[in-house]
Design a protein around this motif. Structure first.
Motif, PDB file in Angstrom:
ATOM      1  N   SER A  30      44.179  49.621  42.741  1.00 58.97           N
ATOM      2  CA  SER A  30      43.559  48.075  43.035  1.00 58.97           C
ATOM      3  C   SER A  30      42.196  48.267  43.540  1.00 58.97           C
ATOM      4  N   GLU A  31      41.466  47.406  43.786  1.00 57.86           N
ATOM      5  CA  GLU A  31      40.350  46.944  44.737  1.00 57.86           C
ATOM      6  C   GLU A  31      40.611  46.665  46.068  1.00 57.86           C
ATOM      7  N   ASN A  32      39.889  46.512  46.784  1.00 60.97           N
ATOM      8  CA  ASN A  32      40.440  46.095  48.379  1.00 60.97           C
ATOM      9  C   ASN A  32      40.949  44.331  48.478  1.00 60.97           C
ATOM     10  N   GLU A  33      40.564  43.601  47.559  1.00 63.12           N
ATOM     11  CA  GLU A  33      41.117  42.371  47.364  1.00 63.12           C
ATOM     12  C   GLU A  33      42.244  42.205  46.251  1.00 63.12           C
ATOM     13  N   ILE A  34      43.397  42.095  46.439  1.00 65.75           N
ATOM     14  CA  ILE A  34      44.600  41.961  45.484  1.00 65.75           C
ATOM     15  C   ILE A  34      44.825  40.544  44.990  1.00 65.75           C
ATOM     16  N   ILE A  35      44.944  40.140  43.994  1.00 65.83           N
ATOM     17  CA  ILE A  35      45.543  38.868  43.582  1.00 65.83           C
ATOM     18  C   ILE A  35      46.766  38.890  42.770  1.00 65.83           C
ATOM     19  N   LEU A  36      47.816  38.382  43.214  1.00 61.56           N
ATOM     20  CA  LEU A  36      49.043  38.635  42.649  1.00 61.56           C
ATOM     21  C   LEU A  36      49.081  37.233  41.724  1.00 61.56           C
ATOM     22  N   ASP A  37      49.545  37.569  40.687  1.00 62.90           N
ATOM     23  CA  ASP A  37      49.695  36.318  39.699  1.00 62.90           C
ATOM     24  C   ASP A  37      51.213  36.292  39.362  1.00 62.90           C
ATOM     25  N   ALA A  38      51.879  35.444  40.078  1.00 63.84           N
ATOM     26  CA  ALA A  38      53.375  35.229  40.021  1.00 63.84           C
ATOM     27  C   ALA A  38      53.770  33.945  39.008  1.00 63.84           C
ATOM     28  N   GLU A  39      52.941  33.559  38.368  1.00 70.92           N
ATOM     29  CA  GLU A  39      53.324  32.277  37.504  1.00 70.92           C
ATOM     30  C   GLU A  39      54.365  32.611  36.587  1.00 70.92           C
ATOM     31  N   ALA A  40      54.647  33.632  35.974  1.00 66.61           N
ATOM     32  CA  ALA A  40      55.612  33.746  35.087  1.00 66.61           C
ATOM     33  C   ALA A  40      57.016  34.349  35.830  1.00 66.61           C
ATOM     34  N   ALA A  60      48.360  46.073  53.320  1.00 68.61           N
ATOM     35  CA  ALA A  60      47.485  45.735  54.367  1.00 68.61           C
ATOM     36  C   ALA A  60      47.353  47.036  55.296  1.00 68.61           C
ATOM     37  N   GLU A  61      48.121  48.058  55.304  1.00 70.21           N
ATOM     38  CA  GLU A  61      47.903  49.256  56.147  1.00 70.21           C
ATOM     39  C   GLU A  61      46.852  49.691  55.586  1.00 70.21           C
ATOM     40  N   GLN A  62      46.678  49.704  54.291  1.00 71.60           N
ATOM     41  CA  GLN A  62      45.348  50.302  53.633  1.00 71.60           C
ATOM     42  C   GLN A  62      43.864  49.193  53.626  1.00 71.60           C
ATOM     43  N   GLY A  63      44.134  48.372  54.377  1.00 69.99           N
ATOM     44  CA  GLY A  63      43.003  47.409  54.578  1.00 69.99           C
ATOM     45  C   GLY A  63      42.652  46.522  53.402  1.00 69.99           C
ATOM     46  N   LYS A  64      43.682  46.437  52.407  1.00 66.85           N
ATOM     47  CA  LYS A  64      43.646  45.372  51.291  1.00 66.85           C
ATOM     48  C   LYS A  64      44.230  44.015  51.843  1.00 66.85           C
ATOM     49  N   THR A  65      43.554  43.035  51.027  1.00 74.90           N
ATOM     50  CA  THR A  65      44.069  41.692  51.308  1.00 74.90           C
ATOM     51  C   THR A  65      44.697  41.238  50.262  1.00 74.90           C
ATOM     52  N   ILE A  66      45.748  40.205  50.437  1.00 78.35           N
ATOM     53  CA  ILE A  66      46.593  39.909  49.086  1.00 78.35           C
ATOM     54  C   ILE A  66      46.296  38.375  49.326  1.00 78.35           C
ATOM     55  N   SER A  67      46.180  37.729  47.875  1.00 80.70           N
ATOM     56  CA  SER A  67      46.398  36.275  47.617  1.00 80.70           C
ATOM     57  C   SER A  67      47.157  36.210  46.577  1.00 80.70           C
ATOM     58  N   TRP A  68      47.659  35.094  46.429  1.00 82.84           N
ATOM     59  CA  TRP A  68      48.304  34.828  45.208  1.00 82.84           C
ATOM     60  C   TRP A  68      47.930  33.653  44.374  1.00 82.84           C
ATOM     61  N   LEU A  69      48.063  33.843  43.041  1.00 79.91           N
ATOM     62  CA  LEU A  69      47.308  33.043  42.071  1.00 79.91           C
ATOM     63  C   LEU A  69      48.925  32.314  41.318  1.00 79.91           C
ATOM     64  N   SER A  70      48.784  30.966  41.640  1.00 79.74           N
ATOM     65  CA  SER A  70      50.185  30.279  41.006  1.00 79.74           C
ATOM     66  C   SER A  70      51.236  30.950  41.080  1.00 79.74           C
ATOM     67  N   PRO A  71      51.890  31.038  42.325  1.00 76.15           N
ATOM     68  CA  PRO A  71      53.193  31.747  42.528  1.00 76.15           C
ATOM     69  C   PRO A  71      54.338  30.739  42.077  1.00 76.15           C
ATOM     70  N   SER A  72      55.058  31.051  41.330  1.00 73.12           N
ATOM     71  CA  SER A  72      56.189  30.215  40.742  1.00 73.12           C
ATOM     72  C   SER A  72      57.166  29.561  41.662  1.00 73.12           C
ATOM     73  N   GLU A  73      57.518  28.341  41.369  1.00 75.85           N
ATOM     74  CA  GLU A  73      58.561  27.602  42.442  1.00 75.85           C
ATOM     75  C   GLU A  73      59.534  28.678  42.836  1.00 75.85           C
ATOM     76  N   THR A  74      60.173  29.659  41.661  1.00 72.20           N
ATOM     77  CA  THR A  74      61.276  30.506  41.829  1.00 72.20           C
ATOM     78  C   THR A  74      60.861  31.456  43.165  1.00 72.20           C
ATOM     79  N   ILE A  75      59.794  31.924  43.177  1.00 67.56           N
ATOM     80  CA  ILE A  75      59.341  32.802  44.187  1.00 67.56           C
ATOM     81  C   ILE A  75      59.098  32.028  45.449  1.00 67.56           C
ATOM     82  N   LYS A  76      58.355  30.793  45.563  1.00 64.98           N
ATOM     83  CA  LYS A  76      58.104  30.001  46.916  1.00 64.98           C
ATOM     84  C   LYS A  76      59.590  29.642  47.338  1.00 64.98           C
ATOM     85  N   THR A  77      60.506  29.194  46.430  1.00 59.49           N
ATOM     86  CA  THR A  77      61.943  28.695  46.981  1.00 59.49           C
ATOM     87  C   THR A  77      62.584  29.987  47.385  1.00 59.49           C
ATOM     88  N   SER A  78      62.737  31.049  46.864  1.00 63.01           N
ATOM     89  CA  SER A  78      63.407  32.094  47.316  1.00 63.01           C
ATOM     90  C   SER A  78      62.987  32.765  48.542  1.00 63.01           C
TER      91      SER A  78
END
Length: 91
Positions: A30-40, A60-78
């Motif tokens: 991936s590029e330096n900015e990673i977007i995790l799509d966890a909607e499904a 993060a150790e590789q200097g990449k940033t992480i952001s979330w795109l629509s994390p599911s309620e299951t991910i957030k609650t767990s």
């Protein structure tokens, strides 16, 4: 530039080895900015969250940033139940 990684609907222990290998390759490519799509994601267990945590820490150790795109309620609650929301960058 960013890369979007789409998570599967199930992140559970009996599938995690294959899922981890696949996600790890995507994180490395991936590029330096990673977007995790966890909607499904509708099923996740502790091993699934642990896998995501390891990948996020490695990125993060590789200097990449992480952001979330629509994390599911299951991910957030767990993650919240296990006290991992901050470590997983969900907050």
């Amino acid at each position: 530039m960013s890369s979007t990684i789409t998570l599967s609907d199930s992140l559970i222990i009996n599938q995690i080895e294959q899922e981890f290998a696949q996600l790890s390759a995507q994180f490395n490519d991936s590029e330096n900015e990673i977007i995790l799509d966890a909607e499904a994601v509708d099923t996740v267990d502790t091993s699934g969250l642990q896998c995501l945590l390891m990948l996020i820490q490695n990125a993060a150790e590789q200097g990449k940033t992480i952001s979330w795109l629509s994390p599911s309620e299951t991910i957030k609650t767990s993650a919240e139940k296990l006290g991992l929301s901050s470590a997983l960058k969900l907050v």
